[in-house]
Scaffold this motif. Sequence first.
Motif, PDB file in Angstrom:
ATOM      1  N   ALA A 181      12.551   8.347  -6.100  1.00  0.00           N
ATOM      2  CA  ALA A 181      12.823   8.872  -7.451  1.00  0.00           C
ATOM      3  C   ALA A 181      12.983  10.383  -7.436  1.00  0.00           C
ATOM      4  O   ALA A 181      13.774  10.942  -8.215  1.00  0.00           O
ATOM      5  CB  ALA A 181      11.693   8.462  -8.396  1.00  0.00           C
ATOM      6  N   ALA A 182      12.261  11.059  -6.533  1.00  0.00           N
ATOM      7  CA  ALA A 182      12.341  12.522  -6.450  1.00  0.00           C
ATOM      8  C   ALA A 182      13.534  12.982  -5.619  1.00  0.00           C
ATOM      9  O   ALA A 182      13.760  14.190  -5.494  1.00  0.00           O
ATOM     10  CB  ALA A 182      11.046  13.065  -5.847  1.00  0.00           C
ATOM     11  N   GLY A 183      14.270  12.033  -5.058  1.00  0.00           N
ATOM     12  CA  GLY A 183      15.429  12.388  -4.250  1.00  0.00           C
ATOM     13  C   GLY A 183      15.101  12.798  -2.831  1.00  0.00           C
ATOM     14  O   GLY A 183      15.973  13.291  -2.111  1.00  0.00           O
TER      15      GLY A 183
ATOM     16  N   SER B 255       0.808  -1.221   0.000  1.00  0.00           N
ATOM     17  CA  SER B 255       0.000   0.000   0.000  1.00  0.00           C
ATOM     18  C   SER B 255       0.839   1.269   0.000  1.00  0.00           C
ATOM     19  O   SER B 255       0.383   2.304  -0.491  1.00  0.00           O
ATOM     20  CB  SER B 255      -0.951  -0.001   1.206  1.00  0.00           C
ATOM     21  OG  SER B 255      -0.247   0.211   2.417  1.00  0.00           O
ATOM     22  N   ILE B 256       2.054   1.210   0.554  1.00  0.00           N
ATOM     23  CA  ILE B 256       2.867   2.430   0.611  1.00  0.00           C
ATOM     24  C   ILE B 256       4.105   2.381  -0.278  1.00  0.00           C
ATOM     25  O   ILE B 256       4.785   3.389  -0.437  1.00  0.00           O
ATOM     26  CB  ILE B 256       3.295   2.746   2.056  1.00  0.00           C
ATOM     27  CG1 ILE B 256       4.249   1.676   2.602  1.00  0.00           C
ATOM     28  CG2 ILE B 256       2.101   2.928   2.956  1.00  0.00           C
ATOM     29  CD1 ILE B 256       4.922   2.114   3.895  1.00  0.00           C
ATOM     30  N   GLU B 257       4.381   1.222  -0.893  1.00  0.00           N
ATOM     31  CA  GLU B 257       5.582   1.115  -1.732  1.00  0.00           C
ATOM     32  C   GLU B 257       5.576   2.104  -2.899  1.00  0.00           C
ATOM     33  O   GLU B 257       6.619   2.725  -3.177  1.00  0.00           O
ATOM     34  CB  GLU B 257       5.737  -0.326  -2.221  1.00  0.00           C
ATOM     35  CG  GLU B 257       7.092  -0.641  -2.842  1.00  0.00           C
ATOM     36  CD  GLU B 257       7.189  -0.193  -4.294  1.00  0.00           C
ATOM     37  OE1 GLU B 257       8.313   0.123  -4.741  1.00  0.00           O
ATOM     38  OE2 GLU B 257       6.133  -0.160  -4.968  1.00  0.00           O
ATOM     39  N   PRO B 258       4.455   2.302  -3.603  1.00  0.00           N
ATOM     40  CA  PRO B 258       4.468   3.302  -4.683  1.00  0.00           C
ATOM     41  C   PRO B 258       4.793   4.706  -4.175  1.00  0.00           C
ATOM     42  O   PRO B 258       5.525   5.465  -4.830  1.00  0.00           O
ATOM     43  CB  PRO B 258       3.039   3.235  -5.244  1.00  0.00           C
ATOM     44  CG  PRO B 258       2.566   1.861  -4.903  1.00  0.00           C
ATOM     45  CD  PRO B 258       3.163   1.571  -3.566  1.00  0.00           C
ATOM     46  N   THR B 259       4.279   5.058  -3.013  1.00  0.00           N
ATOM     47  CA  THR B 259       4.570   6.358  -2.405  1.00  0.00           C
ATOM     48  C   THR B 259       6.050   6.500  -2.116  1.00  0.00           C
ATOM     49  O   THR B 259       6.681   7.520  -2.446  1.00  0.00           O
ATOM     50  CB  THR B 259       3.760   6.522  -1.103  1.00  0.00           C
ATOM     51  OG1 THR B 259       2.374   6.626  -1.419  1.00  0.00           O
ATOM     52  CG2 THR B 259       4.200   7.746  -0.333  1.00  0.00           C
ATOM     53  N   ILE B 260       6.633   5.480  -1.501  1.00  0.00           N
ATOM     54  CA  ILE B 260       8.052   5.527  -1.165  1.00  0.00           C
ATOM     55  C   ILE B 260       8.906   5.540  -2.430  1.00  0.00           C
ATOM     56  O   ILE B 260       9.896   6.274  -2.523  1.00  0.00           O
ATOM     57  CB  ILE B 260       8.422   4.352  -0.245  1.00  0.00           C
ATOM     58  CG1 ILE B 260       7.765   4.564   1.125  1.00  0.00           C
ATOM     59  CG2 ILE B 260       9.923   4.210  -0.104  1.00  0.00           C
ATOM     60  CD1 ILE B 260       8.033   3.486   2.133  1.00  0.00           C
TER      61      ILE B 260
END
Length: 224
Positions: A155-157, A145-150
Amino acid sequence: MTDTTHEVAKIRTRGKYTPVELDESEILRRGLDTFAELGYAATTVRELARRLGVSHNFINDRYRSKENFWRAVVDFALLDVQAGLDERLAECHDDEERLRNVIIQLYRLSANASAMNRLMADESTRDSSRLDHLHRRFVKPFWDSIEPTISNLVAAGRIPRVPTHLLYFAVTGPALALAQDPIADRLNPAVAPVAEQDRNSMADALSTLVLHGLLPPSRSDTTA
């Protein structure tokens, strides 16, 4: 009454025919407290029966085995936990807000459910079918559930690029530590026992500390 009839009556009184005065939720809650306190290996069926006030046949009669009872306890303790976290995630508008909210919520849940927290911390150190159950029941759904957020924040640094398990430990490790009241009391002998403190306030202080490390203020925030 013959001796044989009397003996049968005694067996029925102390055996599986003994009435159980506790409802299911109380049975599972006491089971959770016992597994959390003693650990799975040291928790005998006889000790469970003693704490439940039932015959030693009760666990096997109703749940078929100690491990099945353990699974029922875990499923009871984790009921609706992921749904609550998903609801918090759905309310957020960006990745940083999602991570902040889920960490705050996770730490509050952990601080107020110390028995399940201790059980999770203990089982996470052992390669077992019980850990498989915890992974399937909670760890994987939570991380999915939170892996895409992390990943977006990496990716954004905003979060360092490190192996997945280290990211998982960075997020959940402090939550597991909220169950370690005895060592916390020894580190803070001058204040009230941790168990008597406001658990939400303690969880919020820890989440603030962790989030400051995971998501330090951006340059734009510092400039502003």
